[in-house]
Design a protein around this motif. Structure first.
Motif, PDB file in Angstrom:
ATOM      1  N   HIS A  32       0.875  -1.162   0.000  1.00 27.09           N
ATOM      2  CA  HIS A  32       0.000   0.000   0.000  1.00 27.09           C
ATOM      3  C   HIS A  32       0.914   1.214   0.000  1.00 27.09           C
ATOM      4  N   GLY A  33       1.088   1.806  -1.166  1.00 28.13           N
ATOM      5  CA  GLY A  33       2.028   2.910  -1.296  1.00 28.13           C
ATOM      6  C   GLY A  33       3.443   2.416  -1.116  1.00 28.13           C
ATOM      7  N   LYS A  34       4.100   2.883  -0.083  1.00 29.75           N
ATOM      8  CA  LYS A  34       5.484   2.477   0.195  1.00 29.75           C
ATOM      9  C   LYS A  34       5.575   1.515   1.378  1.00 29.75           C
ATOM     10  N   ASP A  35       4.426   0.990   1.797  1.00 24.07           N
ATOM     11  CA  ASP A  35       4.363   0.077   2.932  1.00 24.07           C
ATOM     12  C   ASP A  35       4.182  -1.347   2.423  1.00 24.07           C
ATOM     13  N   PHE A  36       5.115  -2.223   2.775  1.00 22.39           N
ATOM     14  CA  PHE A  36       5.084  -3.632   2.387  1.00 22.39           C
ATOM     15  C   PHE A  36       4.794  -4.467   3.628  1.00 22.39           C
ATOM     16  N   GLU A  37       3.887  -5.426   3.526  1.00 20.97           N
ATOM     17  CA  GLU A  37       3.520  -6.274   4.658  1.00 20.97           C
ATOM     18  C   GLU A  37       3.529  -7.738   4.246  1.00 20.97           C
ATOM     19  N   ALA A  38       3.911  -8.595   5.172  1.00 22.92           N
ATOM     20  CA  ALA A  38       3.824 -10.047   5.009  1.00 22.92           C
ATOM     21  C   ALA A  38       3.078 -10.577   6.227  1.00 22.92           C
ATOM     22  N   SER A  39       2.040 -11.361   5.988  1.00 23.08           N
ATOM     23  CA  SER A  39       1.267 -11.930   7.089  1.00 23.08           C
ATOM     24  C   SER A  39       1.074 -13.419   6.845  1.00 23.08           C
ATOM     25  N   GLN A  40       0.686 -14.098   7.871  1.00 26.91           N
ATOM     26  CA  GLN A  40       0.464 -15.541   7.808  1.00 26.91           C
ATOM     27  C   GLN A  40       1.631 -16.252   7.120  1.00 26.91           C
ATOM     28  N   VAL A  41       2.840 -15.876   7.517  1.00 26.97           N
ATOM     29  CA  VAL A  41       4.050 -16.504   6.983  1.00 26.97           C
ATOM     30  C   VAL A  41       4.285 -17.801   7.758  1.00 26.97           C
ATOM     31  N   VAL A  42       4.390 -18.901   7.037  1.00 16.86           N
ATOM     32  CA  VAL A  42       4.606 -20.197   7.682  1.00 16.86           C
ATOM     33  C   VAL A  42       5.617 -20.996   6.876  1.00 16.86           C
ATOM     34  N   LEU A  43       6.656 -21.453   7.554  1.00 13.71           N
ATOM     35  CA  LEU A  43       7.659 -22.334   6.972  1.00 13.71           C
ATOM     36  C   LEU A  43       7.536 -23.675   7.667  1.00 13.71           C
ATOM     37  N   SER A  44       7.332 -24.736   6.881  1.00 19.88           N
ATOM     38  CA  SER A  44       7.230 -26.092   7.428  1.00 19.88           C
ATOM     39  C   SER A  44       8.428 -26.897   6.951  1.00 19.88           C
ATOM     40  N   LEU A  45       9.159 -27.446   7.916  1.00 19.83           N
ATOM     41  CA  LEU A  45      10.318 -28.261   7.588  1.00 19.83           C
ATOM     42  C   LEU A  45      10.643 -29.168   8.744  1.00 19.83           C
ATOM     43  N   HIS A  46      11.101 -30.368   8.420  1.00 26.23           N
ATOM     44  CA  HIS A  46      11.548 -31.334   9.428  1.00 26.23           C
ATOM     45  C   HIS A  46      10.496 -31.602  10.501  1.00 26.23           C
ATOM     46  N   GLY A  47       9.217 -31.588  10.109  1.00 25.79           N
ATOM     47  CA  GLY A  47       8.147 -31.856  11.063  1.00 25.79           C
ATOM     48  C   GLY A  47       7.841 -30.710  12.002  1.00 25.79           C
ATOM     49  N   ALA A  48       8.394 -29.546  11.753  1.00 25.69           N
ATOM     50  CA  ALA A  48       8.176 -28.380  12.619  1.00 25.69           C
ATOM     51  C   ALA A  48       7.686 -27.203  11.781  1.00 25.69           C
ATOM     52  N   HIS A  49       7.211 -26.166  12.472  1.00 26.57           N
ATOM     53  CA  HIS A  49       6.716 -24.966  11.801  1.00 26.57           C
ATOM     54  C   HIS A  49       7.370 -23.731  12.416  1.00 26.57           C
ATOM     55  N   ILE A  50       7.707 -22.804  11.550  1.00 30.17           N
ATOM     56  CA  ILE A  50       8.179 -21.490  11.966  1.00 30.17           C
ATOM     57  C   ILE A  50       7.191 -20.505  11.361  1.00 30.17           C
ATOM     58  N   ASP A  83       8.208   0.069   5.864  1.00 28.76           N
ATOM     59  CA  ASP A  83       7.750   1.277   5.196  1.00 28.76           C
ATOM     60  C   ASP A  83       8.952   1.996   4.601  1.00 28.76           C
ATOM     61  N   LEU A  84       8.975   2.133   3.280  1.00 25.69           N
ATOM     62  CA  LEU A  84      10.118   2.748   2.602  1.00 25.69           C
ATOM     63  C   LEU A  84      10.303   4.219   2.966  1.00 25.69           C
ATOM     64  N   ASP A  85       9.214   4.939   3.212  1.00 23.91           N
ATOM     65  CA  ASP A  85       9.327   6.361   3.556  1.00 23.91           C
ATOM     66  C   ASP A  85       9.886   6.568   4.957  1.00 23.91           C
ATOM     67  N   SER A  86       9.281   5.934   5.940  1.00 28.18           N
ATOM     68  CA  SER A  86       9.704   6.136   7.327  1.00 28.18           C
ATOM     69  C   SER A  86      10.875   5.237   7.719  1.00 28.18           C
ATOM     70  N   LYS A  87      11.159   4.230   6.891  1.00 28.77           N
ATOM     71  CA  LYS A  87      12.205   3.239   7.156  1.00 28.77           C
ATOM     72  C   LYS A  87      11.903   2.435   8.430  1.00 28.77           C
ATOM     73  N   HIS A  88      10.630   2.381   8.798  1.00 26.95           N
ATOM     74  CA  HIS A  88      10.190   1.632   9.977  1.00 26.95           C
ATOM     75  C   HIS A  88       9.937   0.179   9.594  1.00 26.95           C
ATOM     76  N   LEU A  89      10.378  -0.709  10.465  1.00 21.25           N
ATOM     77  CA  LEU A  89      10.122  -2.135  10.274  1.00 21.25           C
ATOM     78  C   LEU A  89       9.469  -2.708  11.509  1.00 21.25           C
ATOM     79  N   HIS A  90       8.728  -3.775  11.301  1.00 19.81           N
ATOM     80  CA  HIS A  90       8.175  -4.536  12.419  1.00 19.81           C
ATOM     81  C   HIS A  90       8.118  -5.986  11.990  1.00 19.81           C
ATOM     82  N   GLY A  91       8.285  -6.869  12.955  1.00 20.56           N
ATOM     83  CA  GLY A  91       8.233  -8.281  12.625  1.00 20.56           C
ATOM     84  C   GLY A  91       8.086  -9.151  13.852  1.00 20.56           C
TER      85      GLY A  91
END
Length: 181
Positions: A80-98, A105-113
């Motif tokens: 949305h504009g210069k804001d990039f988001e990733a949600s419901q990220v799931v990695l499944s490997l070796h019988g486990a989940h991460i 945000d490219l303008d404010s250079k703010h990150l969250h995770g």
């Protein structure tokens, strides 16, 4: 023709059961990203190059990334504009989940995770096994960031249980990090 920020875009991408290697080769990135498997993408975006709005889902299955086999990796992505988001990220490997989520945000250079992994048995990871540490354990981790690349506001907790060396149980380890700046 000159592409500028005001250039209009209305795009839909639908890709099913494609080879990751083929897609990376088409994009000229095969040598830069050591990833194999099958990829599916379903995404839409519209707006101008300066102000895109869109979302989609990307799924990778049955491959190897950076030398580590995985069953699946999936994420919902949005812009949305210069804001990039990733949600419901799931990695499944070796019988486990991460799992996790995050954004930048490219303008404010703010990150969250946020990232969380439970019951990650170290000996099942190829990278760990190749190091031949003659040790094992089960890792649980939670990490959050809320800041900038220079000051990520990192808070993390990791616990390694069932630690053994040379087949002998030695206990557990835990660590907490709380870095506000």
């Amino acid at each position: 023709f000159l592409w500028d920020g005001g250039t209009g875009v209305n795009a839909t991408v639908q890709l099913a059961n494609a080879s990751v290697v083929d897609l990376l080769q088409i994009a000229g990135q095969q040598q830069k990203l050591p990833i194999t498997g099958t990829i599916a993408i379903n995404a839409k975006t519209s707006g101008s190059l300066e102000n895109l709005s869109g979302d989609g889902r990307i799924t990778l299955t049955k491959g190897v990334a950076y030398g580590e086999p995985y069953d699946s990796a999936a994420a919902n992505l949005s812009i949305h504009g210069k804001d990039f988001e990733a949600s419901q990220v799931v990695l499944s490997l070796h019988g486990a989940h991460i799992s996790g989520n995050g954004g930048y945000d490219l303008d404010s250079k703010h990150l969250h995770g946020h990232i969380q992994g439970d019951n990650l048995v170290l000996s099942k990871f190829q990278t760990f096994a190749k190091a031949k540490p003659n040790a094992d354990g089960t890792l649980t981790l939670v990490a959050d960031a809320n800041g900038t690349m220079e000051q990520p506001g990192l808070k993390a907790s990791a616990k390694l249980t069932g630690v053994s060396v040379d087949g002998k149980a030695i206990g557990e380890l835990s660590a907490d990090i709380d870095r506000k700046s």
